[in-house]
Write a protein that holds these residues in place. Structure first.
Motif, PDB file in Angstrom:
ATOM      1  N   ASP A 385       0.819  -1.204   0.000  1.00  0.00           N
ATOM      2  CA  ASP A 385       0.000   0.000   0.000  1.00  0.00           C
ATOM      3  C   ASP A 385       0.854   1.255   0.000  1.00  0.00           C
ATOM      4  O   ASP A 385       0.401   2.337   0.306  1.00  0.00           O
ATOM      5  N   GLY A 386       2.107   1.063  -0.346  1.00  0.00           N
ATOM      6  CA  GLY A 386       2.947   2.228  -0.493  1.00  0.00           C
ATOM      7  C   GLY A 386       3.399   2.836   0.818  1.00  0.00           C
ATOM      8  O   GLY A 386       3.952   3.931   0.848  1.00  0.00           O
ATOM      9  N   THR A 387       3.171   2.152   1.921  1.00  0.00           N
ATOM     10  CA  THR A 387       3.568   2.730   3.189  1.00  0.00           C
ATOM     11  C   THR A 387       4.938   2.216   3.561  1.00  0.00           C
ATOM     12  O   THR A 387       5.069   1.225   4.235  1.00  0.00           O
ATOM     13  N   THR A 389       7.652   4.051   4.887  1.00  0.00           N
ATOM     14  CA  THR A 389       8.271   4.586   6.099  1.00  0.00           C
ATOM     15  C   THR A 389       7.786   3.840   7.327  1.00  0.00           C
ATOM     16  O   THR A 389       8.550   3.505   8.213  1.00  0.00           O
ATOM     17  N   GLU A 390       6.501   3.556   7.309  1.00  0.00           N
ATOM     18  CA  GLU A 390       5.939   2.870   8.457  1.00  0.00           C
ATOM     19  C   GLU A 390       6.553   1.482   8.608  1.00  0.00           C
ATOM     20  O   GLU A 390       6.957   1.073   9.675  1.00  0.00           O
ATOM     21  N   MET A 498      -8.838 -13.875   0.295  1.00  0.00           N
ATOM     22  CA  MET A 498      -8.073 -13.165  -0.722  1.00  0.00           C
ATOM     23  C   MET A 498      -8.890 -12.931  -1.993  1.00  0.00           C
ATOM     24  O   MET A 498      -9.904 -13.557  -2.227  1.00  0.00           O
ATOM     25  N   ASP A 499      -8.417 -12.009  -2.770  1.00  0.00           N
ATOM     26  CA  ASP A 499      -9.145 -11.563  -3.935  1.00  0.00           C
ATOM     27  C   ASP A 499      -9.364 -12.701  -4.940  1.00  0.00           C
ATOM     28  O   ASP A 499      -8.471 -13.082  -5.665  1.00  0.00           O
ATOM     29  N   SER A 550       5.038 -18.628  13.776  1.00  0.00           N
ATOM     30  CA  SER A 550       4.334 -19.714  13.114  1.00  0.00           C
ATOM     31  C   SER A 550       4.892 -19.947  11.719  1.00  0.00           C
ATOM     32  O   SER A 550       4.995 -21.078  11.257  1.00  0.00           O
TER      33      SER A 550
ATOM     34  N   THR B  25       0.805   6.909   5.599  1.00  0.00           N
ATOM     35  CA  THR B  25       2.012   7.678   5.847  1.00  0.00           C
ATOM     36  C   THR B  25       2.556   8.301   4.574  1.00  0.00           C
ATOM     37  O   THR B  25       3.618   8.879   4.573  1.00  0.00           O
ATOM     38  N   THR B  26       1.806   8.152   3.496  1.00  0.00           N
ATOM     39  CA  THR B  26       2.303   8.742   2.259  1.00  0.00           C
ATOM     40  C   THR B  26       2.306  10.263   2.337  1.00  0.00           C
ATOM     41  O   THR B  26       3.083  10.928   1.676  1.00  0.00           O
ATOM     42  N   GLU B 150     -10.088  -8.062   1.706  1.00  0.00           N
ATOM     43  CA  GLU B 150      -9.109  -7.941   0.626  1.00  0.00           C
ATOM     44  C   GLU B 150      -9.741  -7.831  -0.743  1.00  0.00           C
ATOM     45  O   GLU B 150      -9.079  -7.976  -1.745  1.00  0.00           O
ATOM     46  N   SER B 151     -11.027  -7.630  -0.773  1.00  0.00           N
ATOM     47  CA  SER B 151     -11.687  -7.694  -2.072  1.00  0.00           C
ATOM     48  C   SER B 151     -11.343  -6.489  -2.936  1.00  0.00           C
ATOM     49  O   SER B 151     -11.195  -5.374  -2.455  1.00  0.00           O
ATOM     50  N   THR B 152     -11.211  -6.752  -4.232  1.00  0.00           N
ATOM     51  CA  THR B 152     -11.061  -5.626  -5.143  1.00  0.00           C
ATOM     52  C   THR B 152     -12.441  -5.151  -5.574  1.00  0.00           C
ATOM     53  O   THR B 152     -12.575  -4.166  -6.271  1.00  0.00           O
ATOM     54  N   GLU B 277      -4.208 -25.489  10.289  1.00  0.00           N
ATOM     55  CA  GLU B 277      -4.314 -24.055  10.112  1.00  0.00           C
ATOM     56  C   GLU B 277      -4.649 -23.648   8.684  1.00  0.00           C
ATOM     57  O   GLU B 277      -5.328 -22.676   8.450  1.00  0.00           O
TER      58      GLU B 277
END
Ligand SMILES: Nc1ncnc2c1ncn2[C@@H]1O[C@H](COP(=O)(O)OP(=O)(O)O)[C@@H](O)[C@H]1O
Ligand SMILES: [Mg+2]
Lengths: 586, 366
Positions: A385-387, A389-390, A498-499, A550, B25-26, B150-152, B277
């Motif tokens: 997500d482009g973060t 620095t974090e 997930m997508d 894990s 933080t961008t 997480e859906s687009t 898991e």
């Protein structure tokens, strides 16, 4: 040693016919094979002008008597076979009895030899069309044969020879292969009076590999051993991340004969499936020892091609021996700051590779961790997500595990500091798990409230229809939906939230791009790879203590954990030795 | 600017601001919170450009000396205000720094430029929808867990809210289960359909000083506002079409189980222990007045938990991701829940006697 005799015509006729002298390396090969057959412990090769001017091979083998040397240059003269049945039980490098004769017809040949029993030796010079002339000579036991001015009498063929450097490259390459087949033999090559390499006799294949590939690779080689009575397989395998762009670093020997065999090459690829990046080839030294009756070497005049009587059994045995070693191995790439190994070994390796690969840079060179990171596409500067620095700020300290840049996991190990690529490792873990489950049956499919409907091209449609069973085993229930769409009713439960859409689209296009010739197993395999890649944590994903633990826990038992399914390494080790050197504590 | 405040109030304000500010933080300026002192009180605002917060500190909790505004790092200020050992904290702007003092501690915090900080809009002066705070909290709790993460298909990344014919509906789905909550509201009220990001909704409950406080809601163009006496949360609405969720509710079910909520919750949790898991699923076998829940981990073993239930219909085996059932059962407070089912491969509907309807898809039985 048996005496040389002329083969009776019914035997001679059975021998695969054809020209064997193509270029200087052919001379070198025929001479060196003869030296090996003569039991030489040491072979010295001198060439001039890439072998076009001179090829001289001197050995300390059994040598020849006067009677033998008189016959040696005749057609079908050999001491190695006598009757047709011998053709099916070849234990020597040569058996055709043609090489010396063919060579004497296209170059100016001089041979000196002395058998151990004789007090002095004999020398013969042959300059076609003149007849050979034999004279006594004082010399040590063994044989020296030289061929000058290759194709001096056939300008049309001489024209096709390449630059000196190119021809020398072929020679170097062949001799390296020969040396790797016989570690107990010393072998050296000089060109125009300058040493190219010398490989002294060593006690093991691993030491021999070190001569050409450097200490680091040699040390990292994993040993594979197995087979059965009459079919023994032994291999030294470099970790997959030392992979190359072509097969030149695949050394395959059948009964010590260096061969180029499709079947065995395919077996190697099969064993590496899912462990190496597509279109890359492992460095491997593979030795198959099979009872001579089970293999036909009389297929092609150069004897580089062979045929197995029971090809499937050989293939299966090789695959299982290699796979077993590979999957249980725990390869690690070591981090060194200087480029590895001795300068000499490096030079040899470099010159050979430069010549053959023309792009050594394409290979993963050890000592450049930055390269690994760069290739992973997750160098940490670009996170999901482009973060960044974090991510950089969040060094999660978790006892002995530390996450760095949300991308790497750092931990202490017995021999140094391990740096782990979290995505690569997780990918491997999931892949291994998916593969394991597939072996047991199938993945669980989570049904969907509303089917995911995806439009497909006609090509994709065909591919999908073919792969429907493979999809089913992955827990994906697919159903044609009108003419140009498919409805997906369930999705692998493993993948959670997930997508779905983009993964399905990726799977479909990958599937159709793969062409129709693909087997169910291959389809499943690439699906498993894709699943793993999408489901794995990304570079930049901050992991909590438990997640880190894990992941490491699961990785401990995952098969093939040293590399991700594309063959990139999962971990690098900065050894304490290296640290001490660097900090000048040593 | 100068103001003295109760430490508790300040700490709480920065904690709220920090929760909003840290996600992006961008644009580094968004890590700050804007403090505006005016009209005898203080407002703390923070935003990540999708969600904005305006948090009020009333005259009761503070004493204004001089009005003004200042931009301060939210995270650091949350830490400072939490750790100062004093009941009262003073903030005073001096030259380039803001002096934060309390007890015997003095902090000088460098300020950012107020002009760089985006305006967080105030609740527009229009008649809002007024909802019972407790009811709204329950509706949120019973739907928010099913939001896709997480859906687009962005529409799934929020909770869909709408009022039709005097019934307010909130619904969330991730494509594998759907949580729907209905609640009667005043016949006159109306609200156009809107999809509210999960993160915004999770902040709303914190706006209530006590559970009984009502919540005001106002949708407007592409924004939604939630407000209470303590402050306002404003959020961008999620764009896109929410799937036609009413069609997903199974209609032809012919099997019905009535089960103790806590009993089922405990059985699911136990069975989940014995799943691996990477593919968690448990098998529910309904036979007569017996429910057997089985968890199996291929290499580790299995667990089987029996439960007495009321059951109508033929025997049935159905497999679920245990977490899906646990999520719904934990959000509910009912004594009993019912499960309406048809086959092992078709959806099941879970109800708890309130306006809650949970549709969950099974895992294929292979
Ligand atoms: N370096 C050598 N040392 C001893 N004998 C040799 C050597 N080179 C050739 N010979 C003898 O000459 C024979 C003919 O050699 P060649 O034409 O290569 O045929 P082949 O190797 O197939 O028998 C060999 O069979 C061997 O007896
Ligand atoms: Mg020969």
């Amino acid at each position: 040693m048996p005496r040389i005799e002329i083969l009776p015509s019914e035997v001679a006729e059975k021998i695969a016919a054809g020209e064997v002298i193509e270029r200087p390396v052919s001379l070198v090969k025929e001479f060196v094979e003869n030296s090996i057959d003569a039991g030489a412990r040491s072979i010295t090769i001198d060439v001039e002008k890439g072998g076009k001017g001179l090829v001289r091979v001197a050995d300390d083998g059994a040598g020849m008597s006067r009677e033998d040397i008189e016959l040696a240059f005749s057609r079908h003269a050999t001491s190695k076979i006598r009757v047709i049945d011998d053709l099916f039980n070849v234990r020597t490098m040569g058996f055709r009895g043609e090489a010396l004769a063919s060579i004497a017809a296209v170059a100016r040949v001089t041979a000196g030899t002395r058998s151990a029993q004789d007090q002095s030796g004999w020398e013969v010079s042959i300059e076609p069309p003149a007849a050979a002339e034999i004279r006594p000579v004082g010399r040590a036991p063994g044989t020296t044969i030289e061929a000058r001015d290759l194709f001096f009498n056939i300008p049309a063929r001489k024209k096709f020879l390449k630059r000196d450097q190119t021809e020398l490259g072929h020679i170097t390459r062949y001799l390296q292969a020969a040396a790797l087949g016989f570690p107990g033999m010393s072998l050296s090559l000089s060109s125009n009076g300058r040493k190219v390499f010398s490989a002294p006799a060593v006690e093991s294949l691993r030491r021999r590999a070190a001569t050409f590939y450097g200490e680091d690779i040699a040390e990292d080689l994993v040993e594979a051993q197995g087979g059965r009575e009459g079919l023994k397989v032994h291999a030294l395998i470099a970790p997959p991340f030392y992979s190359r762009v072509n097969r030149y670093s695949q050394y395959i020997y059948v009964n010590n004969r260096y061969v180029r065999d499709r079947l065995l090459q395919a077996a190697v690829s099969q064993a590496f499936r899912g462990l190496i990046e597509p279109n890359r080839f492992p460095i491997i030294f593979l030795y198959v020892n099979i009872s001579p009756a089970e293999v036909d070497v009389n297929v092609h005049p150069t004897k580089m091609e062979i045929r197995f009587r029971n090809a499937n059994s050989v293939r299966g045995t090789v695959i299982s021996v290699l796979s077993e070693a590979l999957l249980s191995a725990d390869f690690k790439s070591r981090i060194t700051f200087e480029e590895g190994s001795t300068p000499r070994a490096q030079n040899i390796r470099r010159s050979i590779e430069d010549f053959y690969e023309r792009r050594v840079a394409g290979g993963v060179e050890i000592g450049t961790p930055a390269t690994h990171a760069g290739r992973s596409g997750g160098s940490g500067s670009l996170t999901r997500d482009g973060t960044d620095t974090e991510a950089a700020a969040a060094h999660v300290q978790t006892g002995p595990l530390m996450q760095v840049r949300g991308t790497y996991i750092v931990k202490e190990s017995d021999d140094g500091i391990e740096i782990i690529d979290q995505h690569a490792l997780h990918e491997r873990v999931i892949y291994a798990e998916v593969r394991r489950r597939l072996e047991e049956g199938s993945l669980q499919g989570q049904r969907l409230l509303v089917p995911e409907v995806i439009e497909v091209t006609p090509a994709e449609r065909t591919a999908l229809e073919k792969a429907r069973d493979a999809f089913g085993r992955l827990g994906i229930e697919a159903e044609a939906f009108g003419q140009d769409a498919f409805a997906f009713h369930s999705f692998p439960a493993v993948l959670g939230d997930m997508d779905r859409r983009s993964l399905l689209q990726a799977l479909i296009s990958d599937l159709s791009a793969g062409g129709h010739g693909r087997s169910m197993e291959e389809a499943l395999d690439s699906l498993a790879e894709l699943l793993a890649c999408h489901a794995a944590v990304r570079a930049g994903d901050i992991l909590g203590t438990e997640e880190l633990q894990s992941l490491m826990e699961k990785a401990r038992s995952a098969q093939g954990r040293f590399a991700c399914p594309h063959g990139r390494p999962t971990k690098l080790v900065l050894t304490f030795d290296e640290l001490e050197r660097r900090f000048r504590r040593k | 600017m100068e103001i003295a405040l109760k430490r508790e109030a300040l700490a709480e304000a920065f904690q709220m601001a920090h929760a909003i500010a840290t996600t992006r933080t961008t644009r580094p300026v968004l890590q700050n919170a804007l403090l505006s002192v005016a009209d005898g009180g203080m407002t703390v605002s923070a935003t990540d450009m999708e969600i904005g917060l305006r948090w009020n500190i009333s005259a009761e909790d503070c004493r204004v000396v001089r009005e003004g505004s200042v931009l301060l790092p939210a995270g650091r200020m949350a830490q400072i205000s939490r750790s100062i050992e004093a009941d009262e904290i003073t903030l005073r702007v001096a030259d380039k720094t803001c002096v934060v003092s309390g007890g015997r501690s003095v902090f000088e915090v460098l300020m950012e430029n107020v002009e760089d900080f985006p305006q967080v809009p105030e609740m527009p002066d229009e008649a809002p929808l007024v909802l019972d705070g407790q009811k709204f909290a329950e509706m949120t709790r019973k739907t928010i867990f099913a939001v896709a993460r997480e859906s687009t298909r962005y529409a799934l990344n929020g909770v869909h809210m709408e009022i039709v014919d005097g019934v307010m509906e909130m619904v969330a789905t991730d494509g594998r289960r759907m949580a729907l909550m209905k609640e009667k509201v005043d016949k006159q009220t109306s609200m156009p359909a809107a999809i509210v990001p999960q993160k915004a909704l999770s902040q709303v409950e914190k706006l209530q000083s006590d559970k009984d406080e009502t919540v005001n809601i106002l949708t407007r163009e592409r924004q939604v506002f939630f407000s209470t006496s303590r402050g306002t949360v404003v959020s961008r609405l999620v764009e896109g079409h929410f799937p036609p969720y009413r069609e997903v509710v199974p209609k032809e079910t012919d099997k019905k189980a009535t089960i103790s909520r806590t009993g089922l919750l405990s059985a699911m949790r136990q069975a989940a222990i014995m799943t691996s898991e990477d593919s968690r699923s448990v098998l529910l076998a309904f036979a007569g007045a017996q429910l057997t829940v089985t968890g199996r981990a291929p290499d580790e073993g299995r667990g089987e938990i029996g439960l007495d239930i009321e059951y109508e219909g033929e025997d049935l085996e159905i497999r679920f991701n245990p977490q899906f059932i646990i999520d719904a059962l934990s959000a509910s407070e009912a004594e009993k829940v019912t499960l309406d089912m048809k086959e092992g491969s078709s959806p099941a509907a879970l109800k708890d006697g309130t306006g809650f309807l949970y549709v969950v898809m099974p895992i294929n039985i292979v």
